[in-house]
Structure formats: structure tokens, C-alpha cells
Design a protein around this motif. Structure first.
Motif, short mmCIF file in Angstrom:
data_model
loop_
_atom_site.label_atom_id
_atom_site.label_comp_id
_atom_site.label_asym_id
_atom_site.label_seq_id
_atom_site.Cartn_x
_atom_site.Cartn_y
_atom_site.Cartn_z
N GLY A 114 48.38 -68.50 36.87
CA GLY A 114 48.39 -68.11 38.28
C GLY A 114 47.57 -69.04 39.14
O GLY A 114 47.67 -70.26 39.02
N GLU A 115 46.75 -68.43 39.99
CA GLU A 115 45.94 -69.22 40.91
C GLU A 115 44.48 -69.28 40.48
O GLU A 115 43.59 -69.50 41.30
CB GLU A 115 46.04 -68.61 42.33
CG GLU A 115 47.45 -68.66 42.90
CD GLU A 115 47.52 -68.10 44.31
OE1 GLU A 115 46.48 -67.58 44.77
OE2 GLU A 115 48.58 -68.18 44.94
N LYS A 116 44.22 -69.11 39.21
CA LYS A 116 42.85 -69.22 38.72
C LYS A 116 42.39 -70.66 38.80
O LYS A 116 43.18 -71.60 38.59
CB LYS A 116 42.75 -68.71 37.28
CG LYS A 116 42.95 -67.21 37.13
CD LYS A 116 42.75 -66.81 35.69
CE LYS A 116 42.91 -65.29 35.53
NZ LYS A 116 42.73 -64.87 34.11
N PHE A 117 41.12 -70.85 39.08
CA PHE A 117 40.58 -72.21 39.14
C PHE A 117 39.09 -72.17 38.87
O PHE A 117 38.46 -71.11 38.84
CB PHE A 117 40.85 -72.85 40.51
CG PHE A 117 40.23 -72.11 41.67
CD1 PHE A 117 38.92 -72.36 42.06
CD2 PHE A 117 40.97 -71.17 42.37
CE1 PHE A 117 38.34 -71.68 43.11
CE2 PHE A 117 40.40 -70.48 43.45
CZ PHE A 117 39.09 -70.74 43.81
N VAL A 118 38.53 -73.38 38.69
CA VAL A 118 37.11 -73.54 38.41
C VAL A 118 36.58 -74.69 39.26
O VAL A 118 37.07 -75.81 39.14
CB VAL A 118 36.84 -73.84 36.92
CG1 VAL A 118 35.35 -73.98 36.66
CG2 VAL A 118 37.45 -72.76 36.03
N THR A 119 35.62 -74.42 40.13
CA THR A 119 34.94 -75.52 40.79
C THR A 119 33.86 -76.04 39.85
O THR A 119 33.24 -75.25 39.11
CB THR A 119 34.29 -75.07 42.11
OG1 THR A 119 33.21 -74.18 41.85
CG2 THR A 119 35.31 -74.38 43.01
#
Length: 363
Positions: free
Chosen positions: A217-222
Motif C-alpha cells: 500500500g502506501e506504507k513508507f519509511v523516512t
């Protein structure tokens, strides 16, 4: 003359049932049988069920029954139905109190088990960073926004590799177990790639491939990656993360911005170029603080963000652990309440080029 410690809150609570029963007994004797205070003796085992174990509750219940019989005989209530009604009330409340105490004890045992599992997960996921990594000294602080939690969605790691000391600090989108799972994924990929990849760009590309393959999906990690080698400089790659803070030897503070901003890990399109690395001087006597947005976005009662740059002087304390602890305490005072987001801080101090062997990779 020695100072006496004040009684603890738990000690006062444990004495509450006895105090309540004593007050009821005295009041009943003074008021006489016409007022009907006798059933209130059941408050003793009721309070005991709230603060004690089932054995303590049963003992208070037995004491309440004995007290009820004694007061009933004193008041002459067993010549009519009132005395037996009071006994039934005390017995019923005692039974409910014992059941409540058993249920609470089971829940406390389950909570203790969960906390133990969380501690193990923390040691596996967020292992203590090495105190010495090449010419650097490292210390970390982590505060979870979830009550009673010890781990969350922020991540950090320090690896001494053949290519220099490599560091990551990141922030997973979201909270809870899903964020912990994502953090474990990124840290696992970093720990392997940090030792194998010859360049920081290659390391970043490998992390991006892992994130794109696993995140849904739209999961992310900065995240921000840093590499400190032997040339008195630090190399950064920034994936949409807050800029690191460098405290120079003369006391000035830098927040180096990347030449161009790149999307967080997991959001880069297929075939797109990774973010360019950028270099800054980093010499003995200087400090590097990597952190997550839970630090700079902490607000006070008037809605003002935490002024990290203005608090950099707290890091001048010679002891690195005390310096970071002072910064963490100052952040907590500024927030004036429980944190609304996880907050991780990783402090690296450049102590010089003394002959310090790199720490072996941790398996």
C-alpha cells in the motif's frame, strides 16, 4: 536523627480495607442498631478485592464476617432478619471481591508476560548501539509514544564496516505492531547491506529495493543514512527525513539540508534514481545528532515546536550519556505531557583518530 520515609501509596491502599472496617464498627457502636450501618462492613473485602490478591481478600472477608457477627450480637440484630441479611451481604461481597482479585491477578500476569516479550523484541530489534565505533562514541535515546510500550516505529543502528562507520535513523509511517514489523524489515536489510555494500549509494538502493518489495500500500519509511570514514567528513543520504544536527567545535550549529529531496523508502517509483549523497566536514571535537520528527515536532502548551537548535548547548556536557539525558529531559519538560509520537535521538561524538579497532559486526 534519621529521616523516616513516607509510606508508599501502595501501603496506604493496602491498609484501606482495615481502616474502613474499623470506621464502620466504631460508627455502628456509636449510632446504635437503629441506623443500620452493619452491612457497610462488606466495604472491607470490597476494597481488598481492588488492591490485594484473592488470599488477602478472603482473609478480609473472614474478618468482616467475624466483625459482623460480633456487632450483630452487640446490637441484638440476630433476633430478627437484619443480622442474617448483613451476614449474607458480607459473604456475597467477599465472593465477588475474591473473583475480581483472581481476574485482576491473571491480567497482571498476562501484562507482565507481554512486557517481557516486548523487552526481548526490543533487544532483537533495537539492540544497544556500540559505545565505540571507529573514532566515534555513540549513545542513543528512545521514547515510545505508546503507553507502557518499549518499542515503536522509530529505528536506529550503528555498524562498523570495512567502508567506514555507517548509521541509520528512521521513522516508520504509522504506529503499533505494523510499524514495529516494518522497522524490523528495514533494520534487517540495513545490518546486512551496511557491511557488504561498497558505497553509501549502493546501501541506499538496497534498502529501497527491500522496502519496495516488502511494504504494501502506501506504507513508507523516512530515513537518513550517514557514513563516517577516515577523511574527517560525513556523507549523508536523506529519504525525506529531518535534517541531522551538527554541533561544531566552536559551538555553532548546522542543520545540513540535502541538495534535493528524495521520497521516503518504499515510495520511489521503479527505475527512478536514488537521492544523491552529500558531504560535510566532520572533525574531532564535533558532534552529530540524528533524530526523528518526534523530537522537533513536540509542542508545548502554547503549540510551539521544540527548538532543538537552541538547546544544542546541552550537548556540551563532557559525558555523552548525561548530555543526551539532559536533552531528553528538556524535551519532556517542553512537551508538558505524554509524547504524541515516538522520539529517537542518536548522538555521535568524534573523539579523534586514535587507534581504535572497529567493533565486530553483531550477529
Amino acid at each position: 536523627m534519621t529521616d523516616r520515609k513516607p509510606p508508599s501509596r501502595w501501603t496506604l491502599l493496602s491498609l484501606t480495607p482495615a481502616v474502613v472496617m474499623a470506621v464502620v464498627a466504631v460508627t455502628d457502636i456509636l449510632a446504635g442498631p437503629s441506623v443500620g450501618f452493619l452491612p457497610l462492613v462488606s466495604l472491607g473485602p470490597a476494597f481488598a478485592g481492588l488492591v490485594g490478591g484473592w488470599r488477602r481478600t478472603a482473609l478480609y472477608g473472614l474478618a468482616a464476617l467475624v466483625l459482623c457477627v460480633a456487632l450483630g450480637l452487640y446490637d441484638g440484630l440476630f433476633d430478627e432478619r437484619r443480622g442474617y441479611t448483613a451476614l449474607a451481604s458480607v459473604a456475597g461481597v467477599t465472593g465477588v471481591g475474591v473473583a475480581a482479585a483472581v481476574t485482576r491477578s491473571r491480567r497482571e500476569a498476562e501484562l507482565a508476560s507481554v512486557r517481557s516479550i516486548a523487552e526481548v523484541a526490543q533487544r532483537v530489534l533495537l539492540r544497544p548501539v556500540p559505545r565505540v565505533a571507529g573514532p566515534l562514541r555513540a549513545v542513543v535515546s528512545y521514547t515510545s509514544a505508546v503507553a507502557e510500550a518499549r518499542i515503536g516505529g522509530d529505528l536506529y543502528e550503528v555498524v562498523s564496516s570495512p567502508h567506514g562507520v555507517r548509521v541509520i535513523v528512521g521513522d516508520v509511517q504509522g504506529k503499533g505492531l505494523a510499524a514495529v514489523e516494518t522497522a524490523a524489515l528495514v533494520l534487517g536489510a540495513f545490518r546486512e547491506a551496511a557491511y557488504d555494500e561498497a558505497t553509501l549509494t549502493g546501501l541506499g538502493e538496497r534498502l529501497e529495493r527491500s522496502a519496495a518489495r516488502e511494504l504494501e500500500g502506501e506504507k513508507f519509511v523516512t530515513a537518513v543514512l550517514a557514513e563516517i570514514g577516515d577523511e574527517h567528513e560525513v556523507v549523508f543520504i536523506n529519504y525525506g527525513h529531518p535534517a541531522p544536527m551538527i554541533l561544531r567545535g566552536d559551538g555553532t550549529v548546522d542543520f545540513p539540508q540535502p541538495p534535493s529531496y528524495a521520497p521516503p523508502l518504499g515510495l520511489a517509483g521503479d527505475g527512478s534514481e536514488g537521492p544523491p549523497p552529500y558531504r560535510l566536514s566532520f572533525a574531532p571535537g564535533e558532534q552529530l545528532l540524528l533524530y526523528t520528527d518526534g523530537v522537533t515536532e513536540a509542542r508545548d502548551e502554547e503549540g510551539r515546536f521544540y527548538p532543538l537548535g537552541e538547546r544544542a548547548h546541552l550537548l556540551k556536557e563532557p559525558d555523552a550519556r548525561r548530555a543526551l539525558a539532559a536533552l531528553r529531559e528538556d524535551l519532556a519538560r517542553h512537551a508538558a505531557g505524554p509524547p504524541h509520537d515516538d522520539a529517537a535521538m542518536l548522538l555521535l561524538r568524534y573523539h579523534g583518530d586514535e587507534d581504535v579497532k572497529p567493533s565486530p559486526p553483531r550477529g
